[in-house]
Design a protein around this motif. Structure first.
Motif, short mmCIF file in Angstrom:
data_model
loop_
_atom_site.label_atom_id
_atom_site.label_comp_id
_atom_site.label_asym_id
_atom_site.label_seq_id
_atom_site.Cartn_x
_atom_site.Cartn_y
_atom_site.Cartn_z
N SER A 142 48.18 -11.74 2.67
CA SER A 142 48.74 -10.43 3.25
C SER A 142 48.73 -9.26 2.65
O SER A 142 49.01 -8.09 2.98
N LEU A 143 48.03 -9.13 1.45
CA LEU A 143 47.85 -8.02 0.67
C LEU A 143 46.58 -7.18 1.43
O LEU A 143 46.79 -5.92 1.47
N ILE A 158 53.36 -12.64 13.37
CA ILE A 158 52.99 -13.75 14.20
C ILE A 158 51.38 -14.17 14.12
O ILE A 158 51.19 -15.36 14.08
N LEU A 159 50.65 -13.16 14.13
CA LEU A 159 49.24 -13.56 14.02
C LEU A 159 48.82 -14.25 12.68
O LEU A 159 48.03 -15.26 12.64
N HIS A 160 49.79 -13.87 11.56
CA HIS A 160 49.23 -14.65 10.40
C HIS A 160 49.83 -16.09 10.52
O HIS A 160 49.59 -16.94 9.24
N SER A 194 42.90 -8.09 10.71
CA SER A 194 43.41 -8.10 9.64
C SER A 194 44.19 -9.70 9.03
O SER A 194 44.31 -9.97 8.21
N SER A 195 44.23 -10.41 10.36
CA SER A 195 45.03 -11.62 10.39
C SER A 195 43.83 -12.91 10.43
O SER A 195 44.17 -13.88 9.87
N TRP A 221 55.16 -12.73 4.29
CA TRP A 221 54.65 -11.75 3.52
C TRP A 221 54.00 -10.85 4.28
O TRP A 221 53.84 -9.50 3.93
N ALA A 222 53.29 -11.24 5.23
CA ALA A 222 52.83 -10.11 6.27
C ALA A 222 53.68 -9.15 6.85
O ALA A 222 53.45 -7.81 6.83
N PHE A 223 54.79 -9.53 7.50
CA PHE A 223 55.83 -8.81 8.07
C PHE A 223 56.37 -7.73 6.69
O PHE A 223 56.30 -6.76 7.07
N ILE A 224 56.80 -8.26 5.55
CA ILE A 224 57.17 -7.56 4.60
C ILE A 224 56.13 -6.55 4.11
O ILE A 224 56.42 -5.14 3.97
N LEU A 225 55.11 -6.67 3.73
CA LEU A 225 53.87 -5.98 3.16
C LEU A 225 53.41 -4.96 4.16
O LEU A 225 53.39 -3.85 4.18
N SER A 226 53.23 -5.45 5.73
CA SER A 226 52.71 -4.57 6.56
C SER A 226 53.82 -3.43 7.00
O SER A 226 53.57 -2.22 7.02
#
Length: 165
Positions: A11-12, A36-38, A95-96, A123-128
């Motif tokens: 997710s970084l 969702i994609l992640h 990116s996913s 993590w993807a949600f929080i970081l994005s």
């Protein structure tokens, strides 16, 4: 634990990419779409990884280590050209995609897929969302170090996986 840390690592790159786009009007929805994609790509990746495990049982650790190594290397190389023009929805998909490749490796190693899928999505949600918020507010954070951290982390996991064989 490896699955949760790997969810953060994959997710970084999203945070690194989203720091570059300050004019996103639907930050929450883009962050949800990315999360969702992640989670979708790893489900597909784990399925392919399990299939490959049965097909290539003897070579699975070497193949998965190579995949993780080259994905990590791609993160590092991509940090050299951070400027691009791509539609936002497509950016979320591209990116996913790395979660697909990483999850193939994890599927081949028979790691806990649900931990990784949940971790990658959260993590993807929080970081994005954080990256999009910071980009909108004008706070300048360089994305290159995040890509280097993600790349080196995946290379380290690949070497560790190969070493444990």
């Amino acid at each position: 634990m490896q699955e949760i840390i790997s969810g953060l690592i994959v997710s970084l790159d999203v945070a690194a990419l989203y720091l570059l786009i300050p004019n996103v009007t639907s930050r929450f929805f883009l962050s949800m779409w990315t999360a969702i994609l992640h989670m979708i790509f790893p489900i597909i990746g784990f399925t392919v990884g399990n299939w490959m495990l049965h097909l290539l049982a003897q070579w699975s650790n070497i193949v998965s280590s190579c995949l993780l190594f080259f994905i990590g290397l791609q993160f590092i190389v991509s940090s050299k050209n951070p400027y691009f023009s791509i539609p936002i929805g497509l950016l979320a998909i591209t990116s996913s995609l790395d979660t697909f490749s990483v999850s193939i490796s994890f599927g081949m190693l028979n790691l806990q897929k649900y931990y990784f899928i949940a971790s990658a999505g959260i993590w993807a949600f929080i970081l994005s969302y954080t990256a999009l918020y910071l980009a909108k507010s004008g706070i300048s954070i360089k994305s290159t170090p995040l890509k280097w951290i993600a790349g080196i982390s995946l290379i380290t996991i690949s070497v560790y996986t190969l070493w444990e064989q």
